[in-house]
Structure formats: structure tokens, C-alpha cells
Design a protein around this motif. Structure first.
Motif, PDB file in Angstrom:
ATOM      1  N   VAL A   1       0.859  -1.731   4.357  1.00 45.29           N
ATOM      2  CA  VAL A   1       0.179  -2.829   4.073  1.00 45.29           C
ATOM      3  C   VAL A   1       0.557  -4.023   3.163  1.00 45.29           C
ATOM      4  O   VAL A   1       0.720  -3.269   1.897  1.00 45.29           O
ATOM      5  CB  VAL A   1      -1.474  -2.982   3.803  1.00 45.29           C
TER       6      VAL A   1
ATOM      7  N   THR B   1       3.000   3.372   8.259  1.00 48.53           N
ATOM      8  CA  THR B   1       2.203   2.023   8.327  1.00 48.53           C
ATOM      9  C   THR B   1       2.054   1.669   7.028  1.00 48.53           C
ATOM     10  O   THR B   1       1.787   2.518   6.088  1.00 48.53           O
ATOM     11  CB  THR B   1       0.800   2.130   9.085  1.00 48.53           C
TER      12      THR B   1
ATOM     13  N   GLU C   1       0.081  -6.311   7.961  1.00 44.42           N
ATOM     14  CA  GLU C   1       0.334  -4.805   8.101  1.00 44.42           C
ATOM     15  C   GLU C   1       1.216  -4.312   9.241  1.00 44.42           C
ATOM     16  O   GLU C   1       1.118  -5.329  10.240  1.00 44.42           O
ATOM     17  CB  GLU C   1      -1.416  -4.098   8.501  1.00 44.42           C
ATOM     18  N   ARG C   2       2.039  -3.422   8.983  1.00 46.95           N
ATOM     19  CA  ARG C   2       3.069  -3.234   9.964  1.00 46.95           C
ATOM     20  C   ARG C   2       3.306  -1.645  10.109  1.00 46.95           C
ATOM     21  O   ARG C   2       3.269  -1.196   9.142  1.00 46.95           O
ATOM     22  CB  ARG C   2       4.345  -3.870   9.748  1.00 46.95           C
ATOM     23  N   THR C   3       3.657  -1.287  11.342  1.00 53.13           N
ATOM     24  CA  THR C   3       4.077   0.124  11.532  1.00 53.13           C
ATOM     25  C   THR C   3       5.495   0.169  12.145  1.00 53.13           C
ATOM     26  O   THR C   3       5.717  -0.421  12.861  1.00 53.13           O
ATOM     27  CB  THR C   3       3.072   0.722  12.546  1.00 53.13           C
TER      28      THR C   3
ATOM     29  N   SER D   1       1.030  -1.294  -0.117  1.00 54.03           N
ATOM     30  CA  SER D   1      -0.210   0.158  -0.036  1.00 54.03           C
ATOM     31  C   SER D   1       0.720   1.076  -0.046  1.00 54.03           C
ATOM     32  O   SER D   1       2.045   1.312   0.262  1.00 54.03           O
ATOM     33  CB  SER D   1      -0.952   0.008   1.045  1.00 54.03           C
TER      34      SER D   1
ATOM     35  N   ARG E   1      -2.123 -11.276   3.862  1.00 56.82           N
ATOM     36  CA  ARG E   1      -1.916  -9.577   4.097  1.00 56.82           C
ATOM     37  C   ARG E   1      -1.372  -9.634   5.530  1.00 56.82           C
ATOM     38  O   ARG E   1      -1.769 -10.267   6.378  1.00 56.82           O
ATOM     39  CB  ARG E   1      -3.467  -9.163   4.180  1.00 56.82           C
TER      40      ARG E   1
END
Length: 96
Positions: free
Chosen positions: A20, A18, A68-70, A2, A66
Motif C-alpha cells: 500500500v 501486496t 494498493e497493488r499486488t 506499507s 492511497r
């Protein structure tokens, strides 16, 4: 991957970024790196410098999965004088 979603922190030389990741392939992604290009910007929007940093891709990402990571992305505080801030604009992924 993303577009990066940036969130400010209480330090002008850091921000939370962040991302994705989606694996549309048929096998799991097992390794890789994420590269950030963080720009030091003044109050008028003039870009003074770009600092590069890398982190490990959050793996494994299963086939069709999928993740997601920050990350908190920072540059050296002395590189961001008072009145300036950072923007992590460039993000790339090296999938291995």
C-alpha cells in the motif's frame, strides 16, 4: 509504503506481494520504481541467495492519495530446489 504482505502461490518459486502506497505530500507522484529483494530459503530458514527485481510504481498517486497493488514476484524455478521456497523480504521505493 506499507510492509509487504506475502501470499504463497502454487509454485514454490513465486509469491504474491501486496503493498500500500500513501502520498502524504502536496503533489501527485508521477513516476518511480519498486525494487524487490527475494530470498531463496531452505527448510531450516537458511538464506541461500537473494534475487533482485523491479517494477514500475503504480502512478499517479494523487496528493493525499492511497494506492494498493499486488505483484506476483518470481525467481527462476531452477534457483529454488525441492524443499526450498522464497521470501520477498526487502522492498524499497524510488519516488520520482
Amino acid at each position: 509504503m506499507s510492509d509487504p504482505v506475502r501470499t504463497g502461490t502454487d509454485q514454490r518459486w513465486c509469491e504474491d506481494v501486496t503493498l500500500v502506497f500513501r502520498n502524504s505530500g502536496g503533489t501527485a507522484v508521477r513516476s518511480g520504481t519498486v525494487a524487490f529483494g527475494t530470498h531463496v530459503v531452505d527448510a531450516l530458514g537458511i538464506d541461500w541467495a537473494t534475487r533482485r527485481s523491479t517494477v514500475t510504481l503504480p502512478v499517479p498517486i494523487t496528493a493525499g492519495g492511497r494506492e494498493e497493488r499486488t505483484w506476483t514476484v518470481c525467481v527462476d524455478a531452477w534457483r529454488v530446489p525441492l524443499g526450498m521456497h522464497i521470501k520477498t523480504r526487502d522492498v524499497s521505493v524510488d519516488w520520482e
